[in-house]
Design an enzyme around this catalytic site. Structure first.
Site, PDB file in Angstrom:
ATOM      1  N   LYS A  36      -8.168-126.484  26.900  1.00  0.00           N
ATOM      2  CA  LYS A  36      -9.259-127.456  27.918  1.00  0.00           C
ATOM      3  C   LYS A  36     -11.035-127.257  27.042  1.00  0.00           C
ATOM      4  CE  LYS A  36      -9.657-128.906  32.188  1.00  0.00           C
ATOM      5  NZ  LYS A  36      -9.471-128.706  33.590  1.00  0.00           N
TER       6      LYS A  36
ATOM      7  N   SER B  75      -7.806-132.365  36.577  1.00  0.00           N
ATOM      8  CA  SER B  75      -9.101-132.650  35.552  1.00  0.00           C
ATOM      9  C   SER B  75      -8.189-132.504  33.816  1.00  0.00           C
ATOM     10  CB  SER B  75      -9.741-132.015  35.870  1.00  0.00           C
ATOM     11  OG  SER B  75      -9.764-130.590  35.691  1.00  0.00           O
TER      12      SER B  75
ATOM     13  N   SER C 274      -5.624-129.074  39.508  1.00  0.00           N
ATOM     14  CA  SER C 274      -5.967-129.904  37.715  1.00  0.00           C
ATOM     15  C   SER C 274      -5.049-129.000  36.214  1.00  0.00           C
ATOM     16  CB  SER C 274      -7.217-129.493  37.050  1.00  0.00           C
ATOM     17  OG  SER C 274      -8.123-130.605  38.256  1.00  0.00           O
TER      18      SER C 274
HETATM   19  N1  GLN Z   1      -8.966-132.996  41.773  1.00  0.00           N
HETATM   20  C1  GLN Z   1      -9.767-131.199  42.457  1.00  0.00           C
HETATM   21  C2  GLN Z   1     -10.990-132.004  42.623  1.00  0.00           C
HETATM   22  O1  GLN Z   1     -11.025-133.122  41.705  1.00  0.00           O
HETATM   23  C3  GLN Z   1      -9.500-130.574  41.583  1.00  0.00           C
HETATM   24  C4  GLN Z   1      -9.778-130.118  39.937  1.00  0.00           C
HETATM   25  C5  GLN Z   1      -9.524-129.459  39.302  1.00  0.00           C
HETATM   26  O2  GLN Z   1      -8.030-128.922  39.634  1.00  0.00           O
HETATM   27  N2  GLN Z   1     -10.174-128.753  38.730  1.00  0.00           N
HETATM   28  O3  GLN Z   1     -12.020-130.612  42.483  1.00  0.00           O
END
Ligand code: GLN
Length: 484
Positions: free
Chosen positions: A75, A150, A174
């Protein structure tokens, strides 16, 4: 050969069926021919080919470990010394880190080959990978749909077999949500299990690095390699890492699985809840015992998370000021104007929204009402889990309320987007390990994820249950059409 798992590649490499160089070349070519998925922000063929030939030498000398020569994608928020780290943001578009993240370093030492850096929501804020400066990633199961986020680039890359494994991070879901939406196995370890050193911070008390792969067995191998104490991360846990691989094969009869009433309420799509119920009966057939449990403060998880995560982000992202990192506005009148223009140009709309919310909930007039209250709720949520785990070994439910949704469907409605995390973010608030594994498909052929939450530092049990489930099901072996 591209569709194999980590362990299958490992065997083939050591059996000299093909070399790491050949495998790496094939994967790089495949990435190029699948460029329309937009899974990668940066491909790094030079680094990859160099690492692959080093791996081949080790294999030749009989000095290979299980991960030697296996390609992977990181990532794009893990710092890599030789390749830029953008975090999906314009503000870091030209940023090259002077050092490797601990996770990157460990996998490099294990002999893995970095193919490149995966697309992601800007600063890991999002649930669909639509918030990337580099454009959205597409879901290999249906190109008109999101891969989740994400870590959506990582998930799309593994689902499309551009790499057998990818790293991701999970602040509120994410790793698990994109794993669910792309038909993968993905694990977020306990907070502190994997070093955060060199991971660009979003919300430091919630962020955890982890793995997405085709099987939970592969997850166990890679997690084993990245886990452990790191003196460079003050929140890293100084405790021995158990042998995850050894415990995979244990029978699960007698294990107690807790089903929280709150995770089976209205709002979960029918095909999802049906698939989850069927998966639970598979676990029962394997000898697990089911008990009903309660997590009474679950409803507070989303509001609590969406106060605390932005608050921490607004502090963490203050460092992007045009002086120390990345992008700087080209025109400005004085230093304050330089900060403002740099940040206005460098951050996308979702990041700006989070920074405003974060600054607001931390402001002197609202700190008690929002931030302090959210911290209290966080404690209640964690206490619910402690109580529940007096009755069971693992908690099971759906990873997400729906399968992958169309690109663009939720971009104008942040609350709808945030609701994707309804089942995932409580594990981050409580610091617990959690995993998503494939457990069926809806009537449009989209994958469904089964969510397993474990006790603190007990990754071994969720990996064990996941592996035993996968020995008796074949959902994880399905390949999206056109990628076999
Ligand atoms: N969807 C969540 C957010 O937008 C989690 C994101 C994540 O786990 N990095 O914050």
């Amino acid at each position: 050969m591209e569709c194999r798992t980590v362990l299958e590649h490992s065997k083939a490499l050591r059996g000299k069926e093909y070399s790491s160089l050949e495998l790496t070349q094939a994967m790089l070519e495949r990435a190029q021919s699948c460029a329309s998925l937009n899974a990668y922000i940066t491909l790094s063929p030079e680094v990859a080919l160099k690492q692959a030939s080093t791996a081949d030498k080790l294999i030749g000398k009989g000095k290979a470990g299980p991960l030697t020569g296996i390609p992977l994608v990181h990532k794009d928020l893990f710092c890599t010394k030789d390749v830029r780290t953008t975090c999906g943001s314009r503000i870091l578009d030209n940023f090259i880190s002077p050092y490797n993240a601990t996770l990157v370093e460990k996998l490099q030492q294990a002999g893995m080959v970095m193919l490149g850096k995966a697309n992601m929501d800007e600063f890991a804020m999002g649930s669909s990978t639509e918030n990337s400066y580099y454009g959205p990633t597409r879901n290999p199961w249906d190109h008109e749909r999101v891969p989740g986020g994400s870590s959506g680039g990582s998930a799309a890359a593994v689902a499309a077999r551009l790499a057998p494994v990818a790293t991701g991070t999970d602040t509120g879901g994410s790793i698990r949500q994109p794993a669910a939406l792309c038909g993968l196995s993905g694990i977020k370890p306990s907070y502190g299990r994997v070093s955060r050193y060199g991971m660009v911070a979003f919300a430091s008390s919630l962020d955890q690095g982890g793995v997405m792969a085709l099987t939970s067995e592969d997850c166990a191998y890679v997690l084993q390699a990245i886990s452990g104490f790191d003196e460079k991360d003050s929140t890293s846990v100084n405790q021995a890492v158990p042998d995850y691989i050894h415990s995979l094969s244990e029978p699960i009869s007698g294990k107690i699985i807790g089903l929280p009433r709150e995770f089976f309420a209205d709002g979960v799509d029918k095909p999802v809840s049906q698939a989850i119920r069927e998966s639970i009966s598979v676990l029962e057939q394997l000898g697990a015992r089911i008990v009903d449990i309660e997590l009474p403060n679950s409803a507070a998880a989303i509001p609590c998370y969406y106060v605390l995560a932005p608050a921490e982000a607004s502090s963490n992202l203050a460092r992007f000021d045009g002086v120390r990192y990345g992008h700087r506005a080209s025109e400005y009148s004085d230093i304050v104007d330089m900060y403002e223009s740099t940040r206005s140009e460098g951050f996308g709309p979702e990041v700006k929204r989070r920074l405003l919310i974060g600054a607001y909930v931390l402001s002197i007039g609202y700190f008690e009402a929002y931030y302090v209250k959210a911290q209290k709720l966080r404690r209640l949520i964690a206490d619910d889990f402690s109580k529940a785990f007096e009755q069971c070994d693992v908690i099971v439910g759906p990873t997400t309320p729906t399968t992958a949704f169309p690109i663009g469907q939720k971009t104008d409605d942040p609350v709808q987007m945030y609701l994707n995390d309804i089942f995932t973010n409580s594990a981050n608030l409580a610091g617990l390990p959690a995993m998503s594994i494939p457990s069926g498909f809806d009537n449009q052929g989209l994958p469904i994820g089964l969510h397993l939450i474990g006790k603190y530092l007990d990754e071994a049990t969720i990996l064990n249950i996941a592996h035993q489930y996968q020995l008796h099901t074949d959902w994880h072996q399905r390949i999206p059409e056109g990628y076999a």
